[in-house]
Design an enzyme around this catalytic site. Structure first.
Site, PDB file in Angstrom:
ATOM      1  N   LYS A  41       1.020  -1.526  -0.190  1.00 35.53           N
ATOM      2  CA  LYS A  41       0.070   0.044   0.146  1.00 35.53           C
ATOM      3  C   LYS A  41       0.841   0.962  -0.159  1.00 35.53           C
ATOM      4  O   LYS A  41       1.873   0.877   0.370  1.00 35.53           O
ATOM      5  CB  LYS A  41      -0.865  -0.091   1.132  1.00 35.53           C
ATOM      6  CG  LYS A  41      -0.498   0.085   2.304  1.00 35.53           C
ATOM      7  CD  LYS A  41      -0.562  -0.271   3.444  1.00 35.53           C
ATOM      8  CE  LYS A  41      -0.517  -0.466   5.214  1.00 35.53           C
ATOM      9  NZ  LYS A  41      -1.395  -0.359   6.314  1.00 35.53           N
ATOM     10  N   ARG A 139     -11.506  -0.451  14.442  1.00 32.88           N
ATOM     11  CA  ARG A 139     -11.182   0.677  12.649  1.00 32.88           C
ATOM     12  C   ARG A 139     -12.165  -0.416  12.033  1.00 32.88           C
ATOM     13  O   ARG A 139     -13.226   0.372  11.530  1.00 32.88           O
ATOM     14  CB  ARG A 139      -9.592  -0.090  12.235  1.00 32.88           C
ATOM     15  CG  ARG A 139      -9.226   0.820  11.477  1.00 32.88           C
ATOM     16  CD  ARG A 139      -7.332   0.992  11.146  1.00 32.88           C
ATOM     17  NE  ARG A 139      -7.451   0.144  10.746  1.00 32.88           N
ATOM     18  CZ  ARG A 139      -5.956  -0.043   9.984  1.00 32.88           C
ATOM     19  NH1 ARG A 139      -4.987   0.479   9.895  1.00 32.88           N
ATOM     20  NH2 ARG A 139      -5.715  -1.409  10.343  1.00 32.88           N
ATOM     21  N   TYR A 264      12.237  31.414   5.586  1.00 29.18           N
ATOM     22  CA  TYR A 264      10.940  32.527   6.044  1.00 29.18           C
ATOM     23  C   TYR A 264      11.704  32.352   7.806  1.00 29.18           C
ATOM     24  O   TYR A 264      12.082  32.146   8.574  1.00 29.18           O
ATOM     25  CB  TYR A 264       9.855  31.379   6.131  1.00 29.18           C
ATOM     26  CG  TYR A 264       9.720  31.805   4.440  1.00 29.18           C
ATOM     27  CD1 TYR A 264       9.344  32.419   3.741  1.00 29.18           C
ATOM     28  CD2 TYR A 264       9.816  29.911   4.487  1.00 29.18           C
ATOM     29  CE1 TYR A 264       8.628  32.089   2.412  1.00 29.18           C
ATOM     30  CE2 TYR A 264       9.214  29.983   3.127  1.00 29.18           C
ATOM     31  CZ  TYR A 264       8.879  31.405   2.038  1.00 29.18           C
ATOM     32  OH  TYR A 264       8.599  30.507   0.992  1.00 29.18           O
ATOM     33  N   MET A 312       9.326  24.045   0.971  1.00 33.01           N
ATOM     34  CA  MET A 312       8.087  23.640   0.255  1.00 33.01           C
ATOM     35  C   MET A 312       9.424  23.266  -0.192  1.00 33.01           C
ATOM     36  O   MET A 312       9.308  21.435  -0.599  1.00 33.01           O
ATOM     37  CB  MET A 312       7.604  24.150  -0.398  1.00 33.01           C
ATOM     38  CG  MET A 312       6.240  23.197  -1.004  1.00 33.01           C
ATOM     39  SD  MET A 312       4.820  24.529  -2.552  1.00 33.01           S
ATOM     40  CE  MET A 312       3.368  23.722  -1.471  1.00 33.01           C
TER      41      MET A 312
END
Ligand SMILES: *Cc1c(COP(=O)(O)O)cnc(C)c1O
Length: 384
Positions: A41, A139, A264, A312
Site C-alpha cells: 500500500k 477500525r 522564512y 516547500m
C-alpha cells in the site's frame, strides 16, 4: 547520477537486491506452511509498488496487499495475473471493478457481502473475499460477538462469494493486549468450526507481530515495514537491510554575514560569517517540515545541520564544518545510518513520528533510481 535523466538534483535510490534479500529472509522465517502477503500500500511505502511487485513475487511473496481499490488497479493494469488483496473497504458502486480485475476484497458487513454477492451473480462470477474481524482495534471488522459469528455464517452461505480468508489487526499496545486479541481470534475460529465453517486462510500478524510472536504467523503474515528493511520489532530477530536512501546535490552557495538571517521568518541567524548551501528538496518532496531546527544531512561524510525553516522545495545547510564544499557536491538526506548518514529510524524520532510515515509521505517529485546487481536498473521520474 545523470541529471539529464533525473531532471533534478534530488532523487531516491532503492536497492532491489536488498528488497529481494529481505523477502527471502522473511520467506525463510515463515517456513513452508505460512504464506507471505507483501504489503505494498501507499506505493510500497514510497518505494514504488509497480517497480517492486515482480521482485517480491519472485523471491517468496504469495500475495500483494493494498489499502485501496486505486492501488489494486494500478498493479492489475501492469499485470492482470498479480494476486492482489485490498485490506480496506471498497465503495459498493465499484464492485464491478473488483470482479472485472479478479481482485480479492475485504468485507466486514453482511450488507456489503450481499451487495457484492449480487454483483457477482449478475456478472456470472464468484467474488473472492477475505473477512475482517474486529478483535479490539475498532477500525474495521465484524464484531467478534455472537451476532458477528452469525453474520459470518450468513456471509459464508452466499453462493457467489468465495471466502478465501479471514483476518484481524493488532493494536500492538503490549504483550497482554496482543494475547487477548489473538485468543479472541482463535475463539472466532472455534465457534465457526462448531457450525462447520472452515475458512482456509487465517491471519493476524503484521511485520512486528510476525517477528516477535512466531505463533501469530498462522496461515499467512501481512508484512510491510520489514520488506523494506524497517525494523520495529524488539523481541525476535530477522536479518534485513534498509533498501531506500534519499540524495541531493548543492545547487547554490551564499555568504551570509554575522547577524543576517536565513529562510522564512529568520528563525535562524548566522552567529558569525557563514557559508550557507541551498539544497533542492523540501517538505513537498516528503521531508518532514517538523525537522525545522533539528534536521541534519551528510556532506563529505560529515553531519551538517539544516538551518532556518524548511521550505516547500528547498532548504539550507550550514557549511561551517565543511569549508571545501562546492556547488554540485553530493548530499545524503537520509540513508541506512552507515557512514554518518541519518537513518530512517533516527529521522522518524527527530520528527516525532514512525518509520512508515517517513517513507510513505515521499512524493512523486523526486525521481526513483532502482539498483539491481550493483548497477542502475531503472529510473522513474514524474513523467513515467
Ligand atoms: C499496513 C498494514 C499491514 C502492514 O503493516 P507493517 O507494520 O508495515 O507490517 C498489515 N495489515 C494491515 C491490515 C495493514 O493495514
Amino acid at each position: 547520477m545523470d541529471m539529464h535523466t533525473l531532471l533534478r538534483e534530488t532523487y531516491i535510490e532503492i536497492d532491489l537486491d536488498c528488497i529481494a534479500q529481505n523477502t527471502e529472509a522473511i520467506r525463510h522465517m515463515c517456513g513452508q506452511t505460512t504464506k507471505l502477503a507483501a504489503v505494498v500500500k501507499a506505493d510500497a511505502y514510497g518505494h514504488g509498488a509497480c517497480m517492486l511487485a515482480d521482485t517480491l513475487l519472485e523471491h517468496g511473496a504469495d500475495l500483494l496487499c493494498v489499502a485501496a481499490l486505486s492501488e489494486a488497479l494500478e498493479l492489475k493494469q501492469q499485470n492482470p495475473a498479480y494476486p492482489v488483496l485490498i485490506m480496506g473497504l471498497t465503495p459498493s458502486s465499484c464492485f464491478d471493478l473488483i470482479l472485472k480485475y479478479d481482485i480479492i476484497q475485504t468485507i466486514d458487513t453482511l450488507q456489503q457481502a450481499e451487495l457484492l454477492n449480487h454483483c457477482a451473480a449478475a456478472a456470472g462470477k464468484k467474488a473472492r473475499i477475505h473477512l475482517k474481524v474486529d478483535t479490539g482495534f475498532h477500525r474495521l471488522g465484524i464484531p467478534d460477538s455472537e451476532n458477528g459469528i452469525e453474520q459470518i455464517r450468513q456471509i459464508c452461505s452466499l453462493p457467489n462469494l468465495t471466502v478465501e480468508g479471514i483476518f484481524t489487526h493488532l493494536v500492538l499496545l503490549d504483550d497482554s493486549s496482543n494475547q487477548m486479541q489473538y485468543q479472541a481470534f482463535l475463539k472466532v475460529r472455534e465457534q465457526l468450526e462448531r457450525v462447520n465453517i472452515h475458512i482456509p486462510c487465517w491471519h493476524i500478524a503484521d511485520s512486528i507481530a510476525s517477528v516477535d510472536y512466531p505463533e501469530y504467523r498462522m496461515d499467512m503474515i501481512r508484512a510491510g515495514a520489514i520488506l523494506y528493511g524497517l525494523k520495529g520489532f524488539h523481541k525476535g530477530s530477522l536479518d534485513i537491510q534498509q533498501a531506500l536512501s534519499f540524495h541531493t546535490h548543492i545547487i547554490h552557495i551564499s555568504e551570509v554575514k554575522a547577524g543576517e538571517g536565513v529562510s522564512y521568518d529568520f528563525t535562524w541567524r548566522a552567529p558569525k560569517d557563514t557559508r550557507i548551501a541551498t539544497l533542492p528538496f523540501g517538505y513537498a518532496d516528503g521531508y518532514p517540515r517538523s525537522l525545522n531546527g533539528k534536521g541534519w544531512v551528510t556532506l563529505h561524510g560529515k553531519r551538517v545541520p539544516v538551518v532556518g525553516i524548511i521550505c516547500m522545495d528547498q532548504c539550507m545547510i550550514d557549511l561551517s564544518e565543511v569549508p571545501e564544499a562546492q556547488i554540485g557536491d553530493e548530499v545524503i538526506i537520509y540513508g541506512d545510518g552507515s557512514n554518518n548518514t541519518l537513518s530512517i529510524q533516527e529521522i522518524s524520532q527527530l520528527a516525532a513520528t514512525n518509520k512508515n510515515d517517513i517513507v510513505s509521505r515521499l512524493t512523486r517529485r523526486p525521481a526513483r533510481v532502482y539498483r539491481k546487481n550493483g548497477t542502475i536498473y531503472a529510473v522513474r521520474t514524474m513523467l513515467d
